[in-house]
Design a protein around this motif. Structure first.
Motif, PDB file in Angstrom:
ATOM      1  N   ALA A 448       0.844  -1.187   0.000  1.00  0.00           N
ATOM      2  CA  ALA A 448       0.000   0.000   0.000  1.00  0.00           C
ATOM      3  C   ALA A 448       0.877   1.234   0.000  1.00  0.00           C
ATOM      4  CB  ALA A 448      -0.912   0.011   1.225  1.00  0.00           C
ATOM      5  N   LEU A 465      -6.071  -5.890   3.416  1.00  0.00           N
ATOM      6  CA  LEU A 465      -6.867  -6.242   2.242  1.00  0.00           C
ATOM      7  C   LEU A 465      -7.906  -7.272   2.656  1.00  0.00           C
ATOM      8  CD1 LEU A 465      -7.410  -6.382  -0.860  1.00  0.00           C
ATOM      9  CD2 LEU A 465      -5.589  -8.115  -0.963  1.00  0.00           C
ATOM     10  N   TRP A 513     -10.308  -2.165   1.388  1.00  0.00           N
ATOM     11  CA  TRP A 513      -9.061  -1.728   2.020  1.00  0.00           C
ATOM     12  C   TRP A 513      -9.410  -1.154   3.383  1.00  0.00           C
ATOM     13  CZ3 TRP A 513      -5.712   3.072   0.495  1.00  0.00           C
ATOM     14  CH2 TRP A 513      -4.474   3.000   1.144  1.00  0.00           C
ATOM     15  N   LEU A 552      -4.047   0.957  -2.640  1.00  0.00           N
ATOM     16  CA  LEU A 552      -3.619  -0.437  -2.588  1.00  0.00           C
ATOM     17  C   LEU A 552      -2.904  -0.777  -3.890  1.00  0.00           C
ATOM     18  CD1 LEU A 552      -6.652  -2.579  -1.334  1.00  0.00           C
ATOM     19  CD2 LEU A 552      -4.337  -2.674  -0.422  1.00  0.00           C
TER      20      LEU A 552
END
Length: 564
Positions: A448, A465, A513, A552
């Protein structure tokens, strides 16, 4: 090619003795399913004395096929004792398949002399054991190593100065870098550190004492993690015997001379010892296994990788049949000249969400990271939003730290879990994509890019995630933690590694996320100040703000035919 062991002559001067493995090992062995059939009956010589590098006695059990012939030898060095489950898993099972197995208690554990320390003695004591092996009439010069977790560390310790007899290694959910286990990413990995400390301090004393110590930690973990400061609390809980762990937790800087010589992972950089690696995508040591693979590949060493849907514990339970078959095939190929059971590719991974295994030529597969950008109103998508200012803001309070749910833990709560209750907290924010119109596979390292600020300038940023199904159930796939240490309100770009994944998001599912200020007690809470985490006497709430451009980075791969 060597003759089959049944056709080989008995080595001069040694006849297999009649000792049998302990009843408890034979009973546990009988419960396992999906294992290859027994080739030989297993025997055991118990409590053999082997001189350590300092002259201490290392108590050693010798398992063997109860049949005449030459057989290769596997060295298993353990700080966890030589009883359950190590005796049946490594002593009995491998002896039944045609190996001598030397199962040894490390210095200061399981009745062995000297004082235990995680990394001070293992290389020298392993080499001393090989010297002892050379004097055994049944040792034919073919040596391999096998074992999980810290038993993986003892393998890397031998590989740091490999003897010429060492022809193969099989490292299962293995450790090579203690500092990274305790302090990776600049945060104290509190829960895993304490669980490992209990295991190394008590497991070699037997199942009952270990269970009692594990129950005490389960009862005391919340109190230890909530204490201001924490260090006196864990010192009281661990006791004098775990002083080495207190020292390790109190030295967070990887460049501190305290850590000199702690990691034998550099052995992989020039290794020529063929090595099989077995890990799980939810294992607390998965990152170290993937690093071992990369270093061995870069060195041109023969290496294989099996990555399953396992945690550290379930790799030795639900994943045992797959792991055992992988290691057995590797050791036979390189110690017995029998490659018949090897798969044709270096890598095999389990794809979560699809519940299929995939054979890959290498790890990671080629895939450019695809950004999924956080957007206002909790949206997540491929397009970079134009919104100025901020995306979201939340308050993290060290007095009520964001709890950890699942993930790569050593404790039973590890692995994929429903995150809905966690995501309902005010100190957790989420960004969620639209339902997918087609399956999307993510295979490889996930990371990320977080553009963030904090009113104190100091905080943790935990990112995760998740896969959200049609009912709204949000299940964690992988995660990571970054540390912000900046001027007050300064906007910083944090690149946060989130581990590796092999996961298919099904059509109709959504990618989520999750962002928060920590995962407690998996990580020790950040006090919100410049004080060291272990020594802080109090905490200060922090306002954390996420900025546009945060994303992400997902290694998206195309559809691949399942291998079985």
């Amino acid at each position: 090619m060597r003759p089959h062991p049944n056709d080989a002559p008995t080595r001069t001067g040694w006849t297999p003795p009649g000792g049998r493995p302990p009843l408890s090992s034979r009973l546990l062995r009988a419960t396992w399913r999906g294992l290859p059939g027994r080739r030989y009956r297993a025997g055991r010589e118990r409590s053999l004395p082997v001189a350590a590098a300092d002259g201490s006695v290392l108590v050693t059990d010798h398992y063997f096929p109860r049949s005449p012939g030459d057989f290769p030898t596997l060295l298993v060095r353990s700080p966890y004792g030589r009883g359950l489950p190590w005796s049946p898993m490594y002593g009995v099972l491998f002896a039944e398949q045609g190996f001598h197995v030397v199962l040894q208690s490390c210095r200061g554990t399981g009745g062995s002399g000297g004082r235990w320390h995680l990394w001070r003695n293992e290389s020298a004591d392993a080499l001393a054991t090989v010297e002892w092996l050379r004097r055994q009439v049944w040792f034919d010069g073919r040596l391999g190593t096998v074992g999980p977790s810290c038993l993986g560390y003892t393998q890397w310790a031998l590989a740091a100065d490999p003897p010429p007899e060492l022809k193969a290694m099989a490292v299962q959910v293995g450790l090579h870098d203690p500092h990274r286990f305790f302090h990776a990413g600049g945060a104290l990995h509190l829960e895993n550190a304490l669980v490992s400390g209990v295991g190394m301090t008590h497991q070699h004393r037997g199942v009952l004492r270990f269970a009692a110590a594990a129950n005490r930690l389960r009862r005391d973990l919340g109190r230890i993690a909530a204490a201001w400061p924490m260090r006196p609390a864990w010192r009281r809980a661990l006791g004098e015997e775990a002083r080495w762990l207190d020292d390790a937790l109190g030295h967070p800087d990887a460049d501190d001379p305290y850590w000199d010589g702690a990691s034998p992972g550099g052995a992989a950089d020039g290794s020529r010892v063929p090595t099989a690696l077995v890990t799980g995508f939810h294992d607390a040591l998965a990152g170290q296994s993937f690093e071992q693979y990369a270093r061995l590949r870069a060195a041109g060493c023969e290496v294989s990788l099996l990555a399953g849907p396992w945690t550290h514990g379930t790799a030795l339970q639900q994943g045992w049949a797959e792991g055992f078959a992988e290691m057995l095939a590797w050791l036979r190929a390189h110690l017995c000249d029998d490659p018949s059971a090897l798969r044709p590719t270096r890598v095999r991974v389990h794809v979560g969400g699809a519940n299929v295994w995939r054979d890959l030529d290498d790890w990671p597969p080629a895939a450019d990271p695809s950004p999924w950008f956080a957007a206002p109103a909790g949206r997540l998508g491929r397009g970079r939003p134009e919104a100025p200012g901020l995306l979201a803001s939340f308050r993290y309070d060290p007095a009520d730290p964001t709890p950890s749910v699942g993930g790569p833990l050593l404790s039973p709560g590890a692995g994929p879990r429903d995150n809905r209750a966690l995501e309902a907290r005010e100190d957790v924010i989420t960004f969620t994509g639209e339902p997918l119109t087609a399956p999307l596979e993510v295979v490889g390292p996930v990371s990320a890019l977080v553009r963030v600020s904090a009113d104190s300038g100091r905080c943790h940023v935990f990112v995760r995630l998740c896969d959200v199904d049609g009912r709204g159930r949000s299940v964690n796939v992988c995660d990571g933690l970054g540390v912000l240490d900046a001027e007050r309100e300064a906007v910083v770009e944090l690149a946060v590694p989130m581990g590796a994944a092999a996961h298919r998001f099904a059509a109709g599912h959504r990618i989520r996320w999750q962002v928060s200020g920590g995962a407690h007690p998996r990580y020790a809470r950040h006090p919100g100040t410049a004080d060291p985490v272990a020594e802080a006497a109090a905490g200060t709430p922090v306002r954390i703000t996420l900025r546009p451009g945060s994303a992400l980075l997902l290694p998206e791969t195309g559809e691949v035919r399942p291998s079985g």
